[in-house]
Design a protein around this motif. Sequence first.
Motif, PDB file in Angstrom:
ATOM      1  N   ASP A  23      -9.306 -15.434  14.636  1.00 18.94           N
ATOM      2  CA  ASP A  23      -8.001 -15.790  15.268  1.00 18.94           C
ATOM      3  C   ASP A  23      -7.575 -16.843  14.394  1.00 18.94           C
ATOM      4  OD1 ASP A  23      -8.141 -13.838  17.105  1.00 18.94           O
ATOM      5  OD2 ASP A  23      -7.464 -15.167  18.762  1.00 18.94           O
ATOM      6  N   ALA A  24      -8.448 -17.748  13.822  1.00 22.72           N
ATOM      7  CA  ALA A  24      -7.972 -18.811  12.926  1.00 22.72           C
ATOM      8  C   ALA A  24      -7.319 -18.274  11.631  1.00 22.72           C
ATOM      9  CB  ALA A  24      -9.223 -19.650  12.717  1.00 22.72           C
ATOM     10  N   ILE A  25      -7.915 -17.120  11.396  1.00 21.60           N
ATOM     11  CA  ILE A  25      -7.301 -16.596   9.869  1.00 21.60           C
ATOM     12  C   ILE A  25      -6.008 -15.907  10.411  1.00 21.60           C
ATOM     13  CG2 ILE A  25      -7.522 -14.810   8.332  1.00 21.60           C
ATOM     14  CD1 ILE A  25     -10.638 -14.996   8.838  1.00 21.60           C
ATOM     15  N   VAL A  26      -5.889 -15.566  11.398  1.00 20.49           N
ATOM     16  CA  VAL A  26      -4.568 -14.867  11.741  1.00 20.49           C
ATOM     17  C   VAL A  26      -3.437 -15.876  11.992  1.00 20.49           C
ATOM     18  CG1 VAL A  26      -3.384 -13.139  13.581  1.00 20.49           C
ATOM     19  CG2 VAL A  26      -5.744 -12.782  12.919  1.00 20.49           C
ATOM     20  N   GLY A  27      -3.865 -16.871  12.709  1.00 24.84           N
ATOM     21  CA  GLY A  27      -3.118 -18.063  13.194  1.00 24.84           C
ATOM     22  C   GLY A  27      -2.510 -18.638  11.740  1.00 24.84           C
ATOM     23  N   ALA A  28      -3.532 -19.058  10.847  1.00 25.89           N
ATOM     24  CA  ALA A  28      -2.711 -19.458   9.406  1.00 25.89           C
ATOM     25  C   ALA A  28      -1.692 -18.696   8.821  1.00 25.89           C
ATOM     26  CB  ALA A  28      -4.086 -19.804   8.584  1.00 25.89           C
ATOM     27  N   SER A  29      -2.125 -17.271   8.884  1.00 20.09           N
ATOM     28  CA  SER A  29      -1.255 -16.508   8.384  1.00 20.09           C
ATOM     29  C   SER A  29       0.273 -16.350   9.233  1.00 20.09           C
ATOM     30  CB  SER A  29      -1.846 -14.910   8.421  1.00 20.09           C
ATOM     31  OG  SER A  29      -2.977 -14.776   7.793  1.00 20.09           O
ATOM     32  N   PHE A  30       0.086 -16.434  10.696  1.00 21.44           N
ATOM     33  CA  PHE A  30       1.302 -16.462  11.189  1.00 21.44           C
ATOM     34  C   PHE A  30       2.248 -17.831  10.766  1.00 21.44           C
ATOM     35  CE2 PHE A  30       3.484 -18.677  14.854  1.00 21.44           C
ATOM     36  CZ  PHE A  30       4.401 -17.571  15.089  1.00 21.44           C
ATOM     37  N   GLY A  31       1.571 -18.956  10.677  1.00 20.95           N
ATOM     38  CA  GLY A  31       2.065 -20.034  10.156  1.00 20.95           C
ATOM     39  C   GLY A  31       2.917 -20.167   8.940  1.00 20.95           C
ATOM     40  N   ALA A  32       2.037 -19.659   7.938  1.00 21.29           N
ATOM     41  CA  ALA A  32       2.433 -19.437   6.523  1.00 21.29           C
ATOM     42  C   ALA A  32       3.711 -18.405   6.395  1.00 21.29           C
ATOM     43  CB  ALA A  32       1.518 -19.115   5.868  1.00 21.29           C
ATOM     44  N   ILE A  33       3.635 -17.478   7.261  1.00 22.37           N
ATOM     45  CA  ILE A  33       4.699 -16.266   6.991  1.00 22.37           C
ATOM     46  C   ILE A  33       6.022 -16.871   7.659  1.00 22.37           C
ATOM     47  CG2 ILE A  33       5.380 -14.134   7.815  1.00 22.37           C
ATOM     48  CD1 ILE A  33       2.445 -13.196   7.507  1.00 22.37           C
ATOM     49  N   ALA A  34       5.766 -17.821   8.910  1.00 19.74           N
ATOM     50  CA  ALA A  34       7.092 -17.968   9.609  1.00 19.74           C
ATOM     51  C   ALA A  34       7.956 -19.059   8.535  1.00 19.74           C
ATOM     52  CB  ALA A  34       6.723 -18.584  10.778  1.00 19.74           C
ATOM     53  N   VAL A  35       6.954 -20.215   8.056  1.00 14.02           N
ATOM     54  CA  VAL A  35       7.664 -21.047   7.360  1.00 14.02           C
ATOM     55  C   VAL A  35       8.228 -20.438   5.990  1.00 14.02           C
ATOM     56  CG1 VAL A  35       7.143 -23.100   6.062  1.00 14.02           C
ATOM     57  CG2 VAL A  35       6.286 -22.809   8.257  1.00 14.02           C
ATOM     58  N   SER A  36       7.343 -19.715   5.303  1.00 14.25           N
ATOM     59  CA  SER A  36       7.864 -19.169   4.139  1.00 14.25           C
ATOM     60  C   SER A  36       9.161 -18.209   4.218  1.00 14.25           C
ATOM     61  CB  SER A  36       6.867 -18.309   3.421  1.00 14.25           C
ATOM     62  OG  SER A  36       6.238 -17.259   4.126  1.00 14.25           O
ATOM     63  N   VAL A  45       4.684 -24.082  15.227  1.00 16.90           N
ATOM     64  CA  VAL A  45       3.784 -24.950  15.833  1.00 16.90           C
ATOM     65  C   VAL A  45       4.168 -25.183  17.291  1.00 16.90           C
ATOM     66  CG1 VAL A  45       2.785 -27.183  15.934  1.00 16.90           C
ATOM     67  CG2 VAL A  45       3.366 -25.921  13.833  1.00 16.90           C
ATOM     68  N   VAL A  46       5.465 -25.282  17.672  1.00 22.80           N
ATOM     69  CA  VAL A  46       5.900 -25.587  19.175  1.00 22.80           C
ATOM     70  C   VAL A  46       5.600 -24.109  19.818  1.00 22.80           C
ATOM     71  CG1 VAL A  46       7.914 -26.148  20.629  1.00 22.80           C
ATOM     72  CG2 VAL A  46       7.364 -27.448  18.732  1.00 22.80           C
ATOM     73  N   MET A  47       6.234 -23.052  18.994  1.00 21.02           N
ATOM     74  CA  MET A  47       5.822 -21.552  19.768  1.00 21.02           C
ATOM     75  C   MET A  47       4.519 -21.286  20.109  1.00 21.02           C
ATOM     76  SD  MET A  47       6.844 -17.862  18.173  1.00 21.02           S
ATOM     77  CE  MET A  47       8.455 -18.283  18.026  1.00 21.02           C
ATOM     78  N   SER A  48       3.558 -21.845  19.333  1.00 21.43           N
ATOM     79  CA  SER A  48       2.204 -21.625  19.622  1.00 21.43           C
ATOM     80  C   SER A  48       1.550 -22.445  20.771  1.00 21.43           C
ATOM     81  CB  SER A  48       1.263 -22.038  18.188  1.00 21.43           C
ATOM     82  OG  SER A  48       1.639 -21.028  17.235  1.00 21.43           O
ATOM     83  N   LEU A  49       1.968 -23.636  20.615  1.00 18.70           N
ATOM     84  CA  LEU A  49       1.816 -24.525  21.848  1.00 18.70           C
ATOM     85  C   LEU A  49       2.069 -23.837  23.272  1.00 18.70           C
ATOM     86  CD1 LEU A  49       2.075 -28.151  20.319  1.00 18.70           C
ATOM     87  CD2 LEU A  49      -0.002 -27.044  21.039  1.00 18.70           C
ATOM     88  N   LEU A  50       3.487 -23.582  23.419  1.00 24.59           N
ATOM     89  CA  LEU A  50       4.313 -23.407  24.548  1.00 24.59           C
ATOM     90  C   LEU A  50       4.016 -21.776  24.689  1.00 24.59           C
ATOM     91  CD1 LEU A  50       7.668 -25.051  24.106  1.00 24.59           C
ATOM     92  CD2 LEU A  50       5.487 -25.845  25.372  1.00 24.59           C
ATOM     93  N   VAL A  51       3.942 -20.876  23.922  1.00 25.61           N
ATOM     94  CA  VAL A  51       3.775 -19.359  24.052  1.00 25.61           C
ATOM     95  C   VAL A  51       2.325 -19.166  24.164  1.00 25.61           C
ATOM     96  CG1 VAL A  51       4.264 -17.118  23.520  1.00 25.61           C
ATOM     97  CG2 VAL A  51       5.814 -19.101  23.348  1.00 25.61           C
TER      98      VAL A  51
END
Length: 240
Positions: A23-36, A45-51
Amino acid sequence: MYSLWRTLDRDTRRDIALVCLADAIVGASFGAIAVSGGMRPWVPVVMSLLVFAGGAQFAAVGVVLAGGSPVAAVVAGLVLNARLLPFGFTVADVLDGRWWTRLLGAHVMIDESVAFALRQRDRQRRRAAFWTCGLGLFLVWNLAVVLGALAGGVIGETGALGLDAAFPTVLLALVLPSLTGRGTRNAALLGAVVAVAATPFLPAGLPVLLALAGLVLAGRSATATETTSTTQTGSTREAH
């Protein structure tokens, strides 16, 4: 947390650790894709904390990055997370206690934490497995999203690394385990056909919602199966 960890057997601890790594690999991919894709780093970051729901986060961000409206993104995430409602009943015995404990438990109640809890026989181990997996994944996932968001700002074009494939890959991985029955597969196929056919004509996000038409076929299939089962049971009783 340490006492919960010690309550579990070695194999369960190993499996939870491996799931956290994946899940760490998937989470890193999520953050990278969202920002790029154009989002500010604080959004994933906020979405991951709240959702804290990987599949729903991927679905919502995917709709927004494709040009869809925030409403369509929210609805897509809610539909995908609807499966968590019955999960709450299956692990109700490990969430009793004070209101804030139940609230926290509901927040970390995901596929993995529920699955590990249901693998245990007694209540104490179910409780330990649920909280160890849920809290562990919450920590690992959010740290990975932060790192991915920072990397996304540096990488710029995640397509060069193939990270753009993470959206369809993760969603496909979430769907495939559920396609066990013929009726479910037919419903999924119908929904996919409807979504693909509507994509050239409708704004991003709406074709995904139209894919819910497949649920009609799934409902009819379930009704037909129940009717057949009832008929067979009645015939068996008459035979005896």
